[in-house]
Design a protein around this motif. Structure first.
Motif, PDB file in Angstrom:
ATOM      1  N   ALA A 158       0.819  -1.204   0.000  1.00 10.51           N
ATOM      2  CA  ALA A 158       0.000   0.000   0.000  1.00 10.51           C
ATOM      3  C   ALA A 158       0.854   1.255   0.000  1.00 10.51           C
ATOM      4  CB  ALA A 158      -0.913   0.005   1.225  1.00 10.51           C
ATOM      5  N   PRO A 159       0.614   2.167  -0.934  1.00 14.87           N
ATOM      6  CA  PRO A 159       1.260   3.483  -0.854  1.00 14.87           C
ATOM      7  C   PRO A 159       0.695   4.260   0.322  1.00 14.87           C
ATOM      8  CG  PRO A 159      -0.350   3.464  -2.626  1.00 14.87           C
ATOM      9  CD  PRO A 159      -0.298   2.060  -2.083  1.00 14.87           C
ATOM     10  N   VAL A 160       1.309   5.383   0.630  1.00 13.04           N
ATOM     11  CA  VAL A 160       0.855   6.229   1.739  1.00 13.04           C
ATOM     12  C   VAL A 160      -0.053   7.327   1.198  1.00 13.04           C
ATOM     13  CG1 VAL A 160       1.575   7.823   3.558  1.00 13.04           C
ATOM     14  CG2 VAL A 160       2.919   5.761   3.105  1.00 13.04           C
ATOM     15  N   ASP A 161      -1.250   7.422   1.776  1.00 19.47           N
ATOM     16  CA  ASP A 161      -2.213   8.458   1.399  1.00 19.47           C
ATOM     17  C   ASP A 161      -2.310   9.504   2.495  1.00 19.47           C
ATOM     18  OD1 ASP A 161      -2.692   6.920  -0.825  1.00 19.47           O
ATOM     19  OD2 ASP A 161      -4.602   6.113  -0.101  1.00 19.47           O
ATOM     20  N   LEU A 162      -2.621  10.722   2.093  1.00 23.66           N
ATOM     21  CA  LEU A 162      -2.750  11.827   3.023  1.00 23.66           C
ATOM     22  C   LEU A 162      -4.103  12.514   2.835  1.00 23.66           C
ATOM     23  CD1 LEU A 162       0.734  13.538   2.434  1.00 23.66           C
ATOM     24  CD2 LEU A 162       0.189  11.691   4.043  1.00 23.66           C
ATOM     25  N   THR A 163      -4.657  12.982   3.946  1.00 26.16           N
ATOM     26  CA  THR A 163      -5.852  13.818   3.914  1.00 26.16           C
ATOM     27  C   THR A 163      -5.445  15.241   4.263  1.00 26.16           C
ATOM     28  OG1 THR A 163      -7.319  12.009   4.556  1.00 26.16           O
ATOM     29  CG2 THR A 163      -8.118  14.249   4.946  1.00 26.16           C
TER      30      THR A 163
END
Length: 421
Positions: free
Chosen positions: A164-169
């Motif tokens: 999984a890549p890293v996602d940001l909000t």
């Protein structure tokens, strides 16, 4: 005792997961002696090994006459995966041979480990890329195939193997284009940012200023679907690790953030402070909580977490499905109780990070049957980036790891909005 390294710590983590059925999230002690960057590398090495375990074992079975003790086998597994994924042969082999050589019980196997890993660095490791994508264990794969079909499950397994890549909000008001440029990220259709390279998260621009927080794109969707308005009283039930609390607070809602784990809620408090947001923190059992009434309730119910295997590859080895029945019963109890906390005309978002319909679609179908006048609100699901094909018959939203294959996938989630007539 030699100072721990990322590799030696990764082996210690593998021993706990594969030998004791522990989750990586529980294993702080082996990581505590490492600097943050080394800690991240140890977790990455352990995660890569767990994802590639089936392939590693297939290659090692061709070289071993007899399976060695678990600790030695895990050293071989880690070395095989790292070498087959392009690791530096000299560094990998030397350190792992030294690691087994320093163990008083296993030092006699130093020559074996040296010989096998050198073979893996050569011709023995070449078939790696041609082996089948590792499969989920039968206790999980069988019900998923029954629900979604073999082709869909194979696609999920491909996404899980890729990791999984890293996602940001982002906080509201931030420019996604600007932050994508600063962070080397890609803007996703639903509004999250996806990092091309993760690195040390706390060292990235905007972290210390609280401009964003780490949250998978799928995990960010329940709060977006709830669509909190300024001043609304909103309960985030089962709130830890807190990403949804941050979203709700950033939208201007008056948030009560509740979870049974005091330790996990400490992290929520830290992230609220970092992002300069506020919420009323409550450590309690959600089933006994009598606050409210609330304009909206978001319940991310305890579940099997089978939708998060792409980022938590230890789950299939630390669980066996025996707790599914208790979890499903708890979800129904929590959903029923959450409905009692709603103000007249309020709305409830129910979600689980599970791939099992019994923890999603079936829960909502049965809740609709139990509660007269309860309905699903499908119009709330009409958000940018949400494919109408993801909607389900009872009026919820099904997200799966194999969705967005060209973008790197997403966690598996089920989300539904419930309203009373």
């Amino acid at each position: 005792m030699p100072a721990p390294t990322p590799r030696s710590t990764a082996v210690a983590l593998l021993d706990k997961v594969l030998g004791e059925g522990r989750l990586l999230s529980e294993l702080n002690a082996p990581l505590s002696r490492l600097a943050p960057a080394d800690r991240a590398r140890a977790l990455r090495l352990a995660g890569d090994t767990l994802r590639g375990l089936d392939r590693a074992d297939r290659l090692l079975s061709r070289q071993l006459r007899k399976t060695p003790q678990l600790h030695v086998m895990n050293i071989l597994r880690l070395g095989t995966v790292e070498l087959c994924m392009g690791g530096d042969a000299h560094g990998v082999v030397d350190e792992l041979v030294s690691l087994v050589g320093a163990h008083p019980r296993y030092k006699r196997l130093r020559g074996l480990v040296n010989a096998i890993l050198r073979q893996m660095a050569g011709d023995a490791g070449k078939p790696w890329k041609d082996l089948r994508v590792p499969r989920m264990p039968g206790w999980l794969r069988e019900p998923l195939v029954s629900a979604w079909g073999n082709g869909a499950v194979s696609a999920m397994e491909k996404a899980q193997f890729a990791g999984a890549p890293v996602d940001l909000t982002l906080k509201p008001g931030q420019d996604p284009g600007d932050w994508a440029h600063h962070l080397g990220a890609v803007a996703l259709p639903t509004g999250s940012l996806r990092l091309r390279e993760s690195g040390q998260i706390s060292a990235l621009p905007g972290f210390s200023d609280g401009a964003w927080w780490v949250q998978d794109a799928a995990a960010a969707m329940p709060a977006r679907i709830l669509a909190p308005r300024t001043g609304e009283r909103v309960l985030d039930l089962c709130a830890a690790p807190g990403g949804k609390t941050l979203q709700l607070a950033a939208a201007g809602a008056s948030v009560t953030s509740l979870d049974i784990s005091e330790k996990r809620m400490e992290r929520v408090t830290e992230n609220l402070a970092r992002t300069n947001l506020s919420a009323d923190i409550v450590v309690a059992d959600g089933l006994g909580y009598q606050g409210g009434p609330f304009d909206a309730v978001l319940i991310d119910a305890p579940c099997s977490a089978t939708g998060t295997i792409r980022r938590h590859p230890d789950l299939p080895y630390a669980k066996d499905g025996s707790d599914f029945g208790a979890l499903i019963a708890l979800q129904a109890q929590m959903l029923d109780h959450a409905l009692t906390l709603l103000a007249p005309g309020g709305r409830l978002v129910f979600c689980t990070c599970s791939l099992l319909p019994d923890e999603g679609e079936v829960q909502v179908e049965e809740a609709l049957a139990r509660h007269g006048g309860l309905r699903t609100d499908i119009t709330a699901l009409e958000l940018p980036g949400v494919d109408p094909a993801w909607r389900t018959e009872e009026g919820g939203l099904r997200l799966r790891p194999d969705y967005w294959p060209d973008l790197g996938g997403m966690d598996g989630f089920y989300i539904a909005v419930l309203r009373r007539e």
